[in-house]
Design an enzyme around this catalytic site. Structure first.
Site, PDB file in Angstrom:
ATOM      1  N   GLY A  46       0.842  -1.195   0.000  1.00  0.00           N
ATOM      2  CA  GLY A  46       0.000   0.000   0.000  1.00  0.00           C
ATOM      3  C   GLY A  46       0.873   1.238   0.000  1.00  0.00           C
ATOM      4  O   GLY A  46       2.080   1.161   0.282  1.00  0.00           O
ATOM      5  N   GLN A  51       2.757   9.965   1.992  1.00  0.00           N
ATOM      6  CA  GLN A  51       4.110   9.402   2.117  1.00  0.00           C
ATOM      7  C   GLN A  51       5.050   9.880   1.018  1.00  0.00           C
ATOM      8  O   GLN A  51       6.266   9.771   1.157  1.00  0.00           O
ATOM      9  CB  GLN A  51       4.046   7.867   2.096  1.00  0.00           C
ATOM     10  CG  GLN A  51       3.348   7.280   3.310  1.00  0.00           C
ATOM     11  CD  GLN A  51       3.210   5.779   3.185  1.00  0.00           C
ATOM     12  OE1 GLN A  51       2.286   5.283   2.566  1.00  0.00           O
ATOM     13  NE2 GLN A  51       4.150   5.039   3.757  1.00  0.00           N
ATOM     14  N   CYS A  91       5.755  -0.367   7.635  1.00  0.00           N
ATOM     15  CA  CYS A  91       5.442   0.898   6.950  1.00  0.00           C
ATOM     16  C   CYS A  91       6.665   1.321   6.154  1.00  0.00           C
ATOM     17  O   CYS A  91       7.782   1.314   6.688  1.00  0.00           O
ATOM     18  CB  CYS A  91       5.081   1.967   7.983  1.00  0.00           C
ATOM     19  SG  CYS A  91       4.659   3.554   7.253  1.00  0.00           S
ATOM     20  N   LEU A  92       6.435   1.688   4.900  1.00  0.00           N
ATOM     21  CA  LEU A  92       7.555   2.111   4.049  1.00  0.00           C
ATOM     22  C   LEU A  92       8.168   3.413   4.562  1.00  0.00           C
ATOM     23  O   LEU A  92       9.309   3.729   4.222  1.00  0.00           O
ATOM     24  CB  LEU A  92       7.078   2.264   2.596  1.00  0.00           C
ATOM     25  CG  LEU A  92       6.537   0.971   1.965  1.00  0.00           C
ATOM     26  CD1 LEU A  92       5.970   1.239   0.572  1.00  0.00           C
ATOM     27  CD2 LEU A  92       7.620  -0.111   1.906  1.00  0.00           C
ATOM     28  N   HIS A 133      -4.579   1.410   7.559  1.00  0.00           N
ATOM     29  CA  HIS A 133      -3.228   1.971   7.724  1.00  0.00           C
ATOM     30  C   HIS A 133      -3.033   3.153   6.750  1.00  0.00           C
ATOM     31  O   HIS A 133      -2.506   4.197   7.133  1.00  0.00           O
ATOM     32  CB  HIS A 133      -2.220   0.843   7.453  1.00  0.00           C
ATOM     33  CG  HIS A 133      -0.784   1.214   7.472  1.00  0.00           C
ATOM     34  ND1 HIS A 133       0.116   0.728   8.401  1.00  0.00           N
ATOM     35  CD2 HIS A 133      -0.038   2.017   6.651  1.00  0.00           C
ATOM     36  CE1 HIS A 133       1.322   1.214   8.160  1.00  0.00           C
ATOM     37  NE2 HIS A 133       1.256   2.001   7.090  1.00  0.00           N
ATOM     38  N   GLU A 134      -3.483   2.971   5.502  1.00  0.00           N
ATOM     39  CA  GLU A 134      -3.276   4.032   4.492  1.00  0.00           C
ATOM     40  C   GLU A 134      -4.164   5.247   4.770  1.00  0.00           C
ATOM     41  O   GLU A 134      -3.733   6.391   4.594  1.00  0.00           O
ATOM     42  CB  GLU A 134      -3.533   3.497   3.074  1.00  0.00           C
ATOM     43  CG  GLU A 134      -2.676   2.301   2.652  1.00  0.00           C
ATOM     44  CD  GLU A 134      -1.189   2.472   2.892  1.00  0.00           C
ATOM     45  OE1 GLU A 134      -0.706   3.617   2.892  1.00  0.00           O
ATOM     46  OE2 GLU A 134      -0.506   1.453   3.107  1.00  0.00           O
ATOM     47  N   HIS A 137      -2.590   7.386   7.253  1.00  0.00           N
ATOM     48  CA  HIS A 137      -1.572   8.288   6.680  1.00  0.00           C
ATOM     49  C   HIS A 137      -2.231   9.577   6.180  1.00  0.00           C
ATOM     50  O   HIS A 137      -1.701  10.673   6.390  1.00  0.00           O
ATOM     51  CB  HIS A 137      -0.847   7.620   5.500  1.00  0.00           C
ATOM     52  CG  HIS A 137       0.300   6.731   5.890  1.00  0.00           C
ATOM     53  ND1 HIS A 137       1.362   7.154   6.647  1.00  0.00           N
ATOM     54  CD2 HIS A 137       0.558   5.427   5.582  1.00  0.00           C
ATOM     55  CE1 HIS A 137       2.233   6.160   6.802  1.00  0.00           C
ATOM     56  NE2 HIS A 137       1.763   5.094   6.166  1.00  0.00           N
TER      57      HIS A 137
HETATM   58  O1  K1U Z   1       1.802   2.417   4.015  1.00  0.00           O
HETATM   59  C1  K1U Z   1       2.846   1.815   3.874  1.00  0.00           C
HETATM   60  O2  K1U Z   1       3.862   2.265   4.347  1.00  0.00           O
HETATM   61  C2  K1U Z   1       2.894   0.498   3.152  1.00  0.00           C
HETATM   62  C3  K1U Z   1       2.875  -0.691   4.090  1.00  0.00           C
HETATM   63  C4  K1U Z   1       1.434  -1.186   4.203  1.00  0.00           C
HETATM   64  C5  K1U Z   1       1.112  -2.129   5.302  1.00  0.00           C
HETATM   65  C6  K1U Z   1       1.824  -3.291   5.532  1.00  0.00           C
HETATM   66  C7  K1U Z   1       1.474  -4.163   6.533  1.00  0.00           C
HETATM   67  C8  K1U Z   1       0.386  -3.900   7.316  1.00  0.00           C
HETATM   68  C9  K1U Z   1      -0.302  -2.743   7.106  1.00  0.00           C
HETATM   69  C10 K1U Z   1       0.038  -1.863   6.087  1.00  0.00           C
HETATM   70  C11 K1U Z   1       3.779  -1.767   3.514  1.00  0.00           C
HETATM   71  O3  K1U Z   1       3.569  -2.232   2.444  1.00  0.00           O
HETATM   72  S1  K1U Z   1       5.119  -2.292   4.474  1.00  0.00           S
HETATM   73  C12 K1U Z   1       5.845  -3.600   3.488  1.00  0.00           C
HETATM   74  C13 K1U Z   1       5.089  -4.868   3.539  1.00  0.00           C
HETATM   75  O4  K1U Z   1       4.270  -5.075   4.411  1.00  0.00           O
HETATM   76  C14 K1U Z   1       5.306  -5.913   2.526  1.00  0.00           C
HETATM   77  C15 K1U Z   1       6.281  -5.810   1.576  1.00  0.00           C
HETATM   78  C16 K1U Z   1       6.447  -6.813   0.633  1.00  0.00           C
HETATM   79  C17 K1U Z   1       5.658  -7.910   0.626  1.00  0.00           C
HETATM   80  C18 K1U Z   1       4.674  -8.050   1.583  1.00  0.00           C
HETATM   81  C19 K1U Z   1       4.491  -7.045   2.528  1.00  0.00           C
HETATM   82 ZN    ZN Z   2       2.676   3.267   6.203  1.00  0.00          ZN
END
Ligand code: K1U
Ligand code: ZN
Length: 167
Positions: A46, A51, A91-92, A133-134, A137
């Site tokens: 997401g 972000q 979270c990225l 979560h998004e 943000h």
């Molecule tokens: O909003 C963001 O920073 C993105 C975030 C979203 C998220 C992940 C997990 C739970 C809630 C929301 C991410 O994508 S973090 C990376 C991640 O979870 C992932 C990366 C590669 C493959 C699978 C998952």
């Molecule tokens: Zn995030």
């Protein structure tokens, strides 16, 4: 299309409340495409416009295994919630930090698609977690704010150190 720079916690810009999108212009369509490319490249499931330092109410999500189920939400709003579930989140904008957060188990979201048409989506599991979560943000909230003050201060210190070392 272009890869966008992702803001990192504790950047204060991550606490900006995003504005509704009054009209779906070429700029918004371009931003949505760039956000999707940035999310897939990260990789993530997401990304919110906040972000990438664009403070408009736009999120992209793809929780599929094959990365072929991109969903774009413009002006998303949660209009119903049920239950509670705990899920490990990342979270990225907070690289390398994962922790458990309690959120609604099932949600109904209302939004506009890129075609400007309204839709509603019933979500549970990872999709529900990711959409909540998004949307957080967009409201200027980062998932670490659900954690204890002590954990928040450790995470802030760790990320500030990483940022200094990267200079
Ligand atoms: O909003 C963001 O920073 C993105 C975030 C979203 C998220 C992940 C997990 C739970 C809630 C929301 C991410 O994508 S973090 C990376 C991640 O979870 C992932 C990366 C590669 C493959 C699978 C998952
Ligand atoms: Zn995030």
């Amino acid at each position: 299309m272009a890869l966008l720079k992702i803001l990192h916690y504790p950047d204060p810009k991550l606490h900006t409340v995003a504005s509704p999108i009054p009209e779906i212009t070429d700029d918004i369509r371009g931003l949505a495409a760039d956000m999707a490319e940035t999310m897939y490249a990260a990789p993530g499931i997401g990304l919110a416009a906040t972000q990438v330092d664009r403070h408009v109410r736009l999120i992209v999500v793809d929780v599929s295994e094959d990365k072929n189920a991109l969903r774009t939400f413009i002006n998303p709003r949660i209009i119903a919630r049920e239950g509670e579930a705990v899920h490990e989140e990342g979270c990225l904008s907070v690289p390398g930090i994962y922790d458990k957060v309690t959120r609604s188990e099932r949600i109904r979201v209302e939004a506009l698609g890129l075609d400007g048409k309204p839709f509603t989506l019933d979500a549970d599991g990872l999709l529900a977690v990711c959409v909540q979560h998004e949307i957080d943000h967009l409201d200027g909230k980062v998932f670490v704010e659900y954690l204890s003050r002590l954990k928040q201060s450790r995470i802030r210190g760790k990320l500030l150190k990483q940022a200094r070392e990267a200079m």
